[in-house]
Design a protein around this motif. Structure first.
Motif, mmCIF file in Angstrom:
data_model
loop_
_atom_site.group_PDB
_atom_site.id
_atom_site.type_symbol
_atom_site.label_atom_id
_atom_site.label_comp_id
_atom_site.label_asym_id
_atom_site.label_seq_id
_atom_site.Cartn_x
_atom_site.Cartn_y
_atom_site.Cartn_z
ATOM 1 N N PHE A 147 -5.403 40.873 -10.753
ATOM 2 C CA PHE A 147 -4.887 39.956 -11.501
ATOM 3 C C PHE A 147 -4.771 40.861 -12.923
ATOM 4 O O PHE A 147 -5.804 41.110 -13.584
ATOM 5 N N LYS A 148 -3.523 41.455 -13.155
ATOM 6 C CA LYS A 148 -3.619 42.571 -14.270
ATOM 7 C C LYS A 148 -3.244 41.761 -15.729
ATOM 8 O O LYS A 148 -2.872 40.644 -15.600
ATOM 9 N N TYR A 149 -3.273 42.839 -16.523
ATOM 10 C CA TYR A 149 -2.881 42.294 -17.801
ATOM 11 C C TYR A 149 -1.483 41.725 -17.787
ATOM 12 O O TYR A 149 -0.512 42.621 -17.064
ATOM 13 N N MET A 150 -1.250 40.700 -18.625
ATOM 14 C CA MET A 150 0.210 40.161 -18.570
ATOM 15 C C MET A 150 0.580 39.719 -17.305
ATOM 16 O O MET A 150 1.563 39.642 -16.878
ATOM 17 N N GLU A 151 -0.467 38.866 -16.708
ATOM 18 C CA GLU A 151 0.121 38.079 -15.668
ATOM 19 C C GLU A 151 -0.578 36.703 -15.364
ATOM 20 O O GLU A 151 -1.289 36.534 -16.205
ATOM 21 N N VAL A 152 -0.079 35.932 -14.864
ATOM 22 C CA VAL A 152 -0.342 34.442 -14.675
ATOM 23 C C VAL A 152 -0.676 33.848 -13.562
ATOM 24 O O VAL A 152 -0.361 34.662 -12.335
ATOM 25 N N PHE B 148 -3.527 26.563 -15.671
ATOM 26 C CA PHE B 148 -2.778 27.814 -15.887
ATOM 27 C C PHE B 148 -3.791 28.931 -16.605
ATOM 28 O O PHE B 148 -4.531 28.544 -17.467
ATOM 29 N N MET B 149 -3.527 30.113 -16.212
ATOM 30 C CA MET B 149 -4.540 31.218 -16.596
ATOM 31 C C MET B 149 -3.536 32.357 -16.847
ATOM 32 O O MET B 149 -3.145 32.872 -16.020
ATOM 33 N N TRP B 150 -3.814 32.991 -18.046
ATOM 34 C CA TRP B 150 -3.033 34.033 -17.905
ATOM 35 C C TRP B 150 -3.762 35.188 -18.948
ATOM 36 O O TRP B 150 -4.597 34.798 -19.714
ATOM 37 N N ARG B 151 -3.511 36.564 -18.512
ATOM 38 C CA ARG B 151 -4.242 37.693 -19.210
ATOM 39 C C ARG B 151 -3.526 38.107 -20.384
ATOM 40 O O ARG B 151 -2.520 39.014 -19.846
ATOM 41 N N ILE B 152 -3.805 37.682 -21.628
ATOM 42 C CA ILE B 152 -3.043 38.393 -22.585
ATOM 43 C C ILE B 152 -4.074 38.643 -23.668
ATOM 44 O O ILE B 152 -5.411 38.133 -23.455
ATOM 45 N N GLY B 153 -3.522 39.104 -24.774
ATOM 46 C CA GLY B 153 -4.855 39.465 -25.834
ATOM 47 C C GLY B 153 -4.420 39.355 -27.341
ATOM 48 O O GLY B 153 -3.920 40.348 -27.577
ATOM 49 N N PHE B 154 -4.713 38.317 -28.261
ATOM 50 C CA PHE B 154 -4.255 38.614 -29.599
ATOM 51 C C PHE B 154 -5.603 39.275 -30.287
ATOM 52 O O PHE B 154 -5.192 39.834 -31.329
ATOM 53 N N THR B 155 -6.397 39.070 -29.659
ATOM 54 C CA THR B 155 -7.924 39.643 -30.318
ATOM 55 C C THR B 155 -8.209 41.152 -30.010
ATOM 56 O O THR B 155 -8.940 41.632 -30.563
ATOM 57 N N GLY B 156 -7.285 41.503 -28.843
ATOM 58 C CA GLY B 156 -7.531 43.037 -28.538
ATOM 59 C C GLY B 156 -8.455 43.208 -27.557
ATOM 60 O O GLY B 156 -8.940 44.416 -27.233
ATOM 61 N N GLU B 157 -9.319 42.106 -27.132
ATOM 62 C CA GLU B 157 -10.262 42.215 -25.972
ATOM 63 C C GLU B 157 -9.599 41.747 -24.755
ATOM 64 O O GLU B 157 -8.770 40.990 -24.881
#
Lengths: 436, 949
Positions: B743-748, B760-769
């Motif tokens: 489950f990589k960064y920028m995947e859903v 739904f679950m996605w890997r993104i990050g507005f906080t930088g973490e």
């Protein structure tokens, strides 16, 4: 009067308290504000549109440039379009140096208009409050205040307590929905009696020889040498206009219309990037004056002022759908009333007396189109969106200069039609693009 | 004029056994149940009710109905109440308006002495010098504003709205309107009959003639049996597109005043006629009343309008008024018949001893002058339907010309004729309305209904075979040989209009604007035609040539309260809000939402996210569910980057620009299935982007197969951020491999979280973490939040609010649309030029961005003050050295808990955009500080290693 002296054809009937008293005693009637003349077959310039922009243009052509063989044509009566339908608010708290310079000049001209034109346009410098209902809006207000401070414009951010002092009827309590967190206060802003501006320019222009022709509809613009059909279009030049009262020959045609600017320009083969949207407004029955200032709420899409006659005048944002229809909608009055009561619950029992609608010519960068076109002799002063009234005096002054001298004055250079071909949209120079 | 109460009248509407007490200008009065405020006062002998606007002349009853311009009073906190219409209630506190200091002794009446100088528009001609004094003049002029007072404590009371979809709406319940309603109902139509007055019957209500009374009983009985819904004290205020009607219901058991919105298949316009005042010298004196007023006073409320009357009549209504006066014992000193060419010329003397002067000079003493000079056709609803009524000089009024087929006129508006003829016309109109309504109903059904299939062909559009009503000849009586009042509420006389026309304000609209005639509270009901007549006379033209003004909605004024109704803008909170409140949240108002700003210490929240793991409730994030095969086309059109090859299971960031190239919104969109995507927008842009998408789909690309459903509130959204977020989420999520390889960064992914399926679950990050954003069906938001909190207790999980998020995104240098951008910020200014794909076929804003590509634009840059302890305000300007030349501004600023220094984003002119440039920041205090432009937007972890971990 200094200005009127030049190019004056007849002695004006001067307005003053003494003249009012004298005529009242003698029972004399006043002469016509503008003459009712025959339409001639030829003029040095023809202005299409007898609203504030067209009349100001004609006035400055005569006053500043000695061009008096000028006809202003209107398909209905003078001031029948947006000039008489706007909510008559003027201000100069814009964001960019260019915008501030432009509207500041307009405000100056409004300030001296009563004396310049010898008619009381009732410029009521009552202050202008732009309310902020969110952190984000408050941040924008601070930004505008800081910019204005550097530009020498009198505006500042004030808090709920000060707002309450200026306009006690506003609900500055800790309201559950859209609390008033602060406001940008601009004391030089105010309202003007818009009809008086129309009549004042018409009367002053008439004194100098300009002719006003009402119920004179332009059916076509006559051109030669252009690359389109009938000699219209780029590379050609204007030779006259065709009206419902016959043809007129003229080397200069200035399109000062609103609502129909695109259609009129198309008559010369000039396409404008304009879509036309209605803007609705409404007025209540009069009550004793209680609101001393102009109140604007961007997030509630409403502006409110109370006339000296006691009516509350409301305006809003343009309707989302482009149309030439100017029938008002019921939904507009419902939403408007809801928003007004959000700000001032105490007017719940005031009654809405009438609603109306006017047409706004919107351009892609929310800025006007002014100056020369690819057709020689055909000038435009159009695309004024929702802010045409504020800008009328300075626009007339500048476009008249362009028409008379053949050169584009610096103040309006950013608004050239050619920007839509080069991409130099006024976005970055932004006289008018933000924060209406 | 001395009015008094008569003995019981057979037609009266008052109940003499109930005597409500009320106050009038502080004094105690009483009347009868069924009285209007005005009739009760008149019966008690009051004869002056208001003062005129400009000259403060005393004004008495004129028409004794809703439109009476002289009877506007203040009732408690209700200004401009129509005392000629509003029914008396016990305990009312009624006050005269526009009097100073009192109704009886009004100092401003002195203005009348100088009226020759105060001609219409006089204020345009004076008060110009000295200019400094204009504000003072203005204050004085403003004291002449007419009308009542707004009590600052007036609450917005209970007002509710109603929606209805009748087949036929009949506006006006006179004999023709009732017959039309009854006939339409008999033909099977659902009918709503709207009557302006308090009871049905129209002019029959105040007729003492036996046949009229018999007809009224008959009509009432028929109406009662018809099944027609009847609204009294209600007015159709406007006719909008396609028979969309506004109806104001003034009497309602609960609501103060109610707005009813009706979509009528056919509208029948039957408002009757409005009696028009006659213009002559002194026509506004108390004691000069219309024939309708006389008959209403006598027959409805048993009020004797005077002792000795002169009647000027040009029609049967005037004749009946004379008969009524005679019957109740008023001495009719003279009847002047306008049909014989005789004219009333002036009313002189005081209100108690009026003298009527005929055009020949004959004088008759009286205390009452009753005038029947003709009618105005209230054609408003026809005008609003697009009709342009035509003037008939032989009948001295306007008639409908060619209204649209779903608008039918009947009654006095359509013609005269006997009562039987009017009723018959109403009946055929009702039948026609029902037939046409059936055709419209069939069409609606055929075009819209899916559940109920339409049977048969659309009924033929019934032809209008009605026999037109006769028109009775009526003399054109507008102005006598003297000048008088035309607009009673604005104090505009015929002299003013003639003067205005001579000055060049000689079209109706110009004269109206210049003199303000017809702009008062009666909206021209009484004065428009007289205004037109005065201008026609001044121009030497006919009324038909001059034409009339445009009647605009509303037909009758309605309160802002009724229009607003219940405030329908609920405050939005997420389903997790109760948890926030129980845990010490400080909220912030963000657009339509109330959101957690922080829980006491935002800096600590930031440190916890950076060290452990935090949860933020991001429910307001805009969410659009997209379905259909053309979604890639839509995304390619709206976003500046490319979307054709987004695989299922991937999300991508995109920026939207408006057509002028200005940044409109941004967010991530993920592909959930072949033809199924979820688009997120900024919280504040949720509504706007939905409209933007629909605008493109509905008006520009209607052939694209994309269905959009806004699901912002259908999901609760929780962002789990921090180095321990994977560990935390893995404890509650099932059916998904959370490892960084799977489950990589920028995947859903779709997963079951804390037992809740379909998240739904996605890997993104507005906080930088490292972070996982969960979109949980809204009803389960609280459950999932609590499950995460419980499962992460040992990991140090804690909530963080908007403020913490803003700090962290600023540390990472992410811009916020609308804060770091403004209405002029073009796409490339954000620094995201690589995401602007000018090699695409097309996208919103592309031409402008293509131009912008060659230009140097202001840029968003990261800025750090040289003094790490100074945080410049988010408005502070960046200037050139010691000058006032603006070169940019600080758009975001915070003290960074992670870096222990102040950090900023700002917009600067291109010349300052390079990393390392020194800039001068002008603080709001006026102090100038030095700061440095940074190489990267990110103040922290510029390579994003933490994010991808």
């Amino acid at each position: 009067m200094r200005g009127i002296a030049r190019g004056m054809r007849r002695r004006p009937a001067k307005y003053s308290a003494a003249a009012l008293a004298w005529r009242g005693l003698k029972g004399d009637s006043w002469p016509r504000v503008w003459r009712d003349t025959e339409l001639k077959r030829s003029y040095d310039a023809v202005v299409i549109g007898g609203g504030v922009h067209g009349l100001a243009t004609a006035y400055y052509l005569a006053r500043n440039h000695g061009m008096t063989n000028v006809a202003v044509l209107d398909k209905a009566y003078l001031g029948s379009g947006a000039s008489g339908r706007n909510t008559a608010i003027v201000r100069a708290n814009y964001l960019t140096p260019e915008g501030v310079a432009f509207y500041d000049r307009s405000l100056q001209l409004y300030n001296s208009m009563a004396l310049d034109l010898n008619i009381n346009v009732m410029f009521s410098e009552r202050g202008h409050l732009t309310l902020a209902h969110s952190d984000a809006a408050l941040r924008t207000m601070h930004w505008r205040a800081e910019v204005n401070k550097l530009q020498g414009v009198n505006s500042s951010v004030i808090g709920p307590d000060e707002i309450s002092e200026i306009a006690p009827s506003l609900d500055t309590s800790d309201h559950p929905r859209y609390p008033i967190l602060g406001a940008l206060y601009h004391p030089p802003g105010g309202i003007v009696r818009h009809d008086a501006v129309v009549w004042g320019y018409a009367r002053a222009a008439d004194h100098m020889g300009v002719e006003m022709h009402q119920k004179t509809e332009v059916l076509d613009i006559l051109c030669e040498g252009g690359d389109g059909p009938n000699g219209k279009g780029a590379g050609g030049r204007v030779t006259g206009v065709r009206t419902n009262r016959g043809d007129i020959s003229t080397p200069i045609v200035i399109n000062c219309t609103a609502g129909w600017a695109g259609l009129i320009s198309a008559m010369a083969g000039v396409r404008l990037p304009i879509t036309t949207h209605p803007l609705q407004a409404a007025v209540t029955e009069p009550v004793k004056v209680f609101l001393p200032t102009v109140v604007v709420s961007g997030s509630l899409h409403v502006y409110i002022s109370q006339t000296d006659r006691g009516e509350l005048v409301f305006g809003a944002a343009v309707d989302a759908v482009a149309t030439y229809s100017i029938r008002g909608s019921l939904e507009f009055t419902e939403e408007l009333a809801g928003h007004v009561l959000e700000l001032m619950p105490s007017v719940s029992r005031m009654r809405l007396l009438r609603q109306w609608s006017g047409l706004c010519d919107m351009t892609p960068d929310y800025s006007p189109v002014m100056g020369f076109t690819p057709v020689d002799g055909f000038l435009v002063d159009v695309g004024w969106g929702t802010y045409g009234f504020k800008a009328a005096p300075v626009s007339g002054e500048q476009i008249a200069e362009a028409a008379a001298t053949g050169r584009t004055p610096e103040l309006i250079a950013p608004f050239a039609l050619s920007r839509f071909e080069t991409g130099e949209l006024v976005g970055e120079k932004g006289a008018a693009a933000v924060g209406h | 004029m001395t009015m008094s109460r008569l003995g019981p009248q057979p037609t009266e509407v008052i109940d003499r056994s109930t005597t409500p007490r009320f106050r009038w200008n502080g004094k105690r009065f009483s009347g009868f149940e069924g009285d209007t405020i005005a009739s009760a006062l008149a019966a008690a002998g009051e004869h002056v009710f208001s003062r005129s606007m400009k000259y403060h002349r005393p004004r008495g009853i004129l028409t004794a109905d809703y439109w009476d311009p002289n009877l506007l009073v203040q009732v408690g906190d209700d200004p401009n109440v129509r005392a000629g219409h509003r029914l008396l209630e016990a305990g009312m506190n009624v006050q005269a308006q526009n009097v100073w200091p009192s109704l009886r002794h009004d100092i401003k009446a002195a203005n009348g002495l100088v009226s020759r100088f105060l001609t219409a528009g006089f204020y345009y001609k004076t008060f110009m010098r000295p200019q400094k004094l204009w504000p003072a003049y203005e204050r004085v002029l403003a004291t002449f504003a007419p009308g009542g007072k707004v009590d600052p404590d007036t609450p917005h009371r209970y007002h509710d709205k109603r929606y209805t979809h009748p087949d036929v709406v009949v506006a006006g319940a006179g004999p023709a309107g009732i017959e039309a309603a009854v006939a339409a109902a008999a033909a099977g139509a659902r009918v709503l009959l709207v009557e302006h007055e308090h009871a049905v019957g129209g002019h029959l209500r105040y007729s003492s003639q036996e046949p009229d009374r018999a007809a009224l009983s008959e009509l009432r009985a028929a109406l009662d049996a018809s099944g027609v819904e009847v609204l009294t004290d209600s007015t159709v205020t406007g006719r909008y597109e396609d028979n969309w009607l506004g109806i104001v219901q003034r009497s309602h058991p609960i609501a103060v005043e109610r707005l009813i919105k009706a979509r009528a298949k056919v509208l029948v316009v039957a408002p009757g006629l409005i009696e028009r005042p006659y213009v002559f010298s002194g026509n506004d004196r108390p004691g000069v009343i219309t024939s309708g007023a006389a008959r209403r006073l006598i027959n409805l409320w048993g009020v004797k309008p005077g002792e000795r009357a002169v009647v000027f009549t040009a029609n049967s209504d005037g004749d009946e008024a004379a008969a009524d006066l005679d019957r109740v014992g008023v001495e009719v000193a003279a009847v002047i018949d306008g049909r014989d060419g005789r004219r009333i010329s002036a009313a002189q003397g005081s209100s108690k001893a009026l003298e009527a002067v005929l055009s020949g000079g004959t004088r008759t003493e009286a205390d009452l002058l009753v005038v029947a000079a003709g009618w105005t056709a209230p054609t408003s609803l026809l005008n609003m339907s697009g009709d342009r009524p035509v003037y008939d000089p032989a009948v001295a009024r306007f008639f409908p010309s060619d209204p649209p087929g779903n608008v039918l006129a009947t009654g006095g508006l359509a013609g005269d004729g006997s009562l039987d003829e009017l009723r018959a016309h109403g009946t055929t109109t009702g039948k026609l309305a029902a037939q046409r309504a059936a055709a419209v109903a069939h069409r609606y059904q055929a075009r819209t209904a899916r559940a109920l299939p339409v049977t048969g062909d659309e009924p033929a559009w019934a032809a209008d075979l009605r026999v037109p009503l006769r028109r009775n000849h009526h003399p054109e009586l507008y102005r006598s040989d003297t000048h008088g009042m035309i607009d009673f509420s604005e104090d505009v006389g015929s002299k003013d209009l003639v003067a205005a026309a001579r000055e060049g304000y000689d079209s109706v609209e110009l004269a109206k604007r210049y003199t303000t005639a017809t702009m008062g509270s009666a909206q021209g009901k009484l004065e428009t035609v007289n205004t037109v007549a005065a201008i026609a006379e001044a121009r030497g033209e006919t009324i038909a040539q001059v034409g009339t003004t445009v009647w605009r909605p509303p037909y009758a004024p309605l309160t802002l309260g009724a229009l607003a109704g219940r405030v329908f803008e609920p405050v939005r909170v997420s389903s997790i809000h109760p948890w926030h409140e129980a845990n010490g949240v400080r909220t912030i108002l963000a657009g339509q939402w109330i959101r957690p700003d922080h829980y006491g210490d935002p800096a600590a929240e930031v440190r916890n996210v950076r060290a452990n793991v935090g949860l933020i409730d991001v429910t307001p994030l805009g969410k659009l569910d997209l379905r259909g095969p053309d979604i890639p086309n839509l995304l390619n059109l709206l976003y500046t980057n490319k979307w054709s090859k987004l695989p299922v299971g991937k999300v991508r960031y995109g920026m939207m620009c408006a057509e002028d190239g200005v940044v409109l919104d941004d967010g991530v969109t993920g592909r959930l299935g072949d033809d199924h995507y979820l688009m997120t927008t900024t919280s504040s842009g949720a509504g706007g982007v939905w409209e933007w998408v629909e605008n493109w789909l509905q008006t520009e690309r209607p052939h694209w197969r994309v269905h959009v459903t806004p699901v912002t509130t259908a999901y609760s959204s929780i962002n789990v951020a921090g180095p321990k977020s994977r560990e935390l989420v893995s404890r509650v999520a099932e059916g998904v491999d959370l490892s960084s390889e799977a489950f990589k960064y920028m995947e859903v992914r779709t997963a079951t979280v804390a037992g809740v399926a379909g998240c739904f679950m996605w890997r993104i990050g507005f906080t930088g973490e490292l972070s996982f954003e969960l979109h949980v069906p809204a009803g389960h938001g609280m459950h999932v939040w609590e499950a995460l909190m419980e499962a992460g207790a040992d990991l140090g999980v804690g909530p963080f609010g908007l403020e913490g998020q803003r700090i962290m995104r600023l540390e990472k240098g992410h811009f916020i649309v609308g804060q770091d951008t403004d209405g002029l910020t073009l796409g490339p200014s954000t620094g995201l030029s690589p995401l602007i794909k000018l090699d695409k076929d097309d996208f919103a804003g592309m031409p402008e961005l293509a131009w912008a590509a060659d230009r140097k634009l202001p840029m968003i840059v990261a800025i750090q003050p040289d003094d790490p302890n100074v945080v410049p305000e988010e408005a502070a300007q960046i200037v050139r050295g010691d000058t006032n030349e603006i070169l940019g501004r600080i758009t975001s600023s915070r003290m960074s808990p992670t870096l222990g220094r102040s950090i900023c984003l700002g917009q600067v002119e291109p010349e300052l955009a390079a990393g390392g440039t020194k800039v001068t920041v002008l603080l709001v205090s006026g102090e100038r500080i030095s700061a440095t432009v940074m190489d990267h937007h990110a103040h922290f972890d510029p390579d994003g290693e933490r994010l991808r971990g």
